[in-house]
Design a protein around this motif. Sequence first.
Motif, short mmCIF file in Angstrom:
data_model
loop_
_atom_site.label_atom_id
_atom_site.label_comp_id
_atom_site.label_asym_id
_atom_site.label_seq_id
_atom_site.Cartn_x
_atom_site.Cartn_y
_atom_site.Cartn_z
N ALA A 211 0.83 -1.21 0.00
CA ALA A 211 0.00 0.00 0.00
C ALA A 211 0.86 1.26 0.00
O ALA A 211 1.82 1.37 0.77
CB ALA A 211 -0.93 0.01 1.21
N TYR A 212 0.51 2.19 -0.87
CA TYR A 212 1.08 3.53 -0.88
C TYR A 212 0.00 4.47 -0.33
O TYR A 212 -0.99 4.74 -1.01
CB TYR A 212 1.48 3.94 -2.30
CG TYR A 212 2.66 3.16 -2.84
CD1 TYR A 212 3.93 3.74 -2.88
CD2 TYR A 212 2.50 1.86 -3.31
CE1 TYR A 212 5.02 3.02 -3.38
CE2 TYR A 212 3.58 1.14 -3.82
CZ TYR A 212 4.84 1.73 -3.84
OH TYR A 212 5.91 1.02 -4.32
N LYS B 22 2.30 13.99 2.60
CA LYS B 22 2.84 13.04 3.58
C LYS B 22 2.42 11.63 3.18
O LYS B 22 1.28 11.41 2.76
CB LYS B 22 2.29 13.36 4.97
CG LYS B 22 2.51 14.80 5.43
CD LYS B 22 3.98 15.11 5.64
CE LYS B 22 4.14 16.53 6.16
NZ LYS B 22 5.58 16.87 6.35
N GLY B 23 3.33 10.67 3.31
CA GLY B 23 2.99 9.32 2.89
C GLY B 23 3.74 8.25 3.64
O GLY B 23 4.80 8.50 4.23
N VAL B 24 3.17 7.04 3.64
CA VAL B 24 3.84 5.86 4.17
C VAL B 24 3.65 4.73 3.16
O VAL B 24 2.73 4.75 2.33
CB VAL B 24 3.28 5.43 5.55
CG1 VAL B 24 3.48 6.51 6.59
CG2 VAL B 24 1.81 5.05 5.44
N TYR B 25 4.54 3.74 3.25
CA TYR B 25 4.51 2.63 2.30
C TYR B 25 4.56 1.33 3.08
O TYR B 25 5.42 1.13 3.94
CB TYR B 25 5.68 2.74 1.33
CG TYR B 25 5.81 4.12 0.74
CD1 TYR B 25 4.88 4.58 -0.19
CD2 TYR B 25 6.82 4.98 1.16
CE1 TYR B 25 4.96 5.86 -0.70
CE2 TYR B 25 6.90 6.27 0.65
CZ TYR B 25 5.97 6.70 -0.28
OH TYR B 25 6.04 7.99 -0.78
N VAL C 165 -3.73 4.39 -1.74
CA VAL C 165 -4.75 4.77 -0.75
C VAL C 165 -4.72 6.29 -0.58
O VAL C 165 -3.73 6.85 -0.11
CB VAL C 165 -4.50 4.09 0.61
CG1 VAL C 165 -5.57 4.52 1.61
CG2 VAL C 165 -4.49 2.57 0.45
N ASP C 166 -5.79 6.94 -0.98
CA ASP C 166 -5.92 8.38 -0.81
C ASP C 166 -6.42 8.67 0.60
O ASP C 166 -7.59 8.43 0.92
CB ASP C 166 -6.89 8.94 -1.85
CG ASP C 166 -6.97 10.46 -1.82
OD1 ASP C 166 -6.42 11.07 -0.88
OD2 ASP C 166 -7.59 11.04 -2.73
N ALA C 167 -5.52 9.15 1.47
CA ALA C 167 -5.87 9.42 2.86
C ALA C 167 -5.72 10.90 3.19
O ALA C 167 -5.34 11.28 4.30
CB ALA C 167 -4.99 8.57 3.78
N LEU D 240 -1.66 7.08 9.32
CA LEU D 240 -1.57 6.68 7.92
C LEU D 240 -1.35 5.17 7.80
O LEU D 240 -1.95 4.51 6.93
CB LEU D 240 -0.43 7.43 7.24
CG LEU D 240 -0.61 8.94 7.02
CD1 LEU D 240 0.67 9.55 6.46
CD2 LEU D 240 -1.79 9.22 6.10
N ILE D 241 -0.48 4.62 8.65
CA ILE D 241 -0.23 3.18 8.62
C ILE D 241 -1.52 2.41 8.91
O ILE D 241 -1.83 1.41 8.25
CB ILE D 241 0.86 2.81 9.64
CG1 ILE D 241 2.22 3.36 9.19
CG2 ILE D 241 0.94 1.29 9.83
CD1 ILE D 241 3.32 3.20 10.22
#
Length: 382
Positions: free
Chosen positions: A236-237, A248-251, A266-268, A294-295
């Motif tokens: 998931a991105y 801001k993002g997590v992978y 995933v649009d968060a 986000l995670i």
Amino acid sequence: MSFGGVILEAIEQIDIEVFNRVGDSGFNFESAALFDSAISLTINWNYRNFDDFTLKVPLTKENIQLFKAENILLLKGQFFFIDRTIVEKDDDGFATVSGKSIAAKLDTRIIMNTYSTDSRLVERVVADLIQQHAVNPSDEKRKLAYLTLSDNIDGIVGENIAYQKTYGDVLEEITTLMTTYDFGFKEVPVNYINPVQQIVLFKGNDLSDTIEFSKEFDNLTKESFENAVYDERDTAYVLGEGEGNDRKGVYIGTQLSGIERRELYVDARDLQHTVKNDDGSETELNDDQYTNALIQRGKDKLAERMPVLEVNGIVNLNSELFEFRKDYNVGDRVRISSTLFSMAKTAILSSVEEVWDSDGHTMTPTFGNESPTIKDIIKRGN
């Protein structure tokens, strides 16, 4: 009984108490009838969602008045509300009544403003969402007075999560969390005079060492099989607030490669560092807290896109090995094996369909994940 030449036989051993709603508003009901003339009854018992029923009754003027929308039925020890009555052809001689257990009313409540926590037990988050928006909301007009929540909550899962959601559907959010963290709920009547039902959060028992279903053991018949990966996603991105390269993002799951890597965006952007509270104040999440939120969103979305490997069938109710509700129940982990499909695995009994009709009583279980329906895909967005 017959109707227009059509022979209709009432099923045996099914007594249904019908509660009429008193007035056009509020949650007052009164017992109106003990009904014993059902033609057929189907109940779907679920682990992580509400239960539902379909009932066929003789077509009479009295039954049409009795089985009205929002009336309550006591079926097999649980309360259900009616949400639909259909007569497709009057010369068929029956009406089809359907509805859901009381917890389904959570689908009519949304998460007002923003619910946010940087660290709380996942079972407590689910309980908070139910309490704040249905059982004991600050706005009395949002209260579902025939629904309560058990106080026995902490320790069901015992894992803390960071979670943030604004204006989501309460039922959809809690079922997502329960799927991600492997627990569910059941409903227990607590007032049989004026119907009230309690939601009880729980985690099923692991019975895989003692309970096994197999055609070879003669406790499962008419096997079915599905092995599907078309909907699976495991990487998931998750991108949150901000624009362009500044988002801001997590992978999650980026260690996977090749065929095994199935990516999901995933649009968060609805997750924010600054959270407005109900009292007008603001709470500022630090970077670690925001990253954890986000995670969590990524985990929830991946939980909706699991592979499917299942063997199902019809439970042989004449088998003396195991008895439903006595030896095992919805939510328990059991073992399933099949010589035909060269498969043996443990899986959660996620739902059971029970049918009573002129052919008798049948029970069809679902072990583990089912393939998503079109409705499931539309509801989950990305």
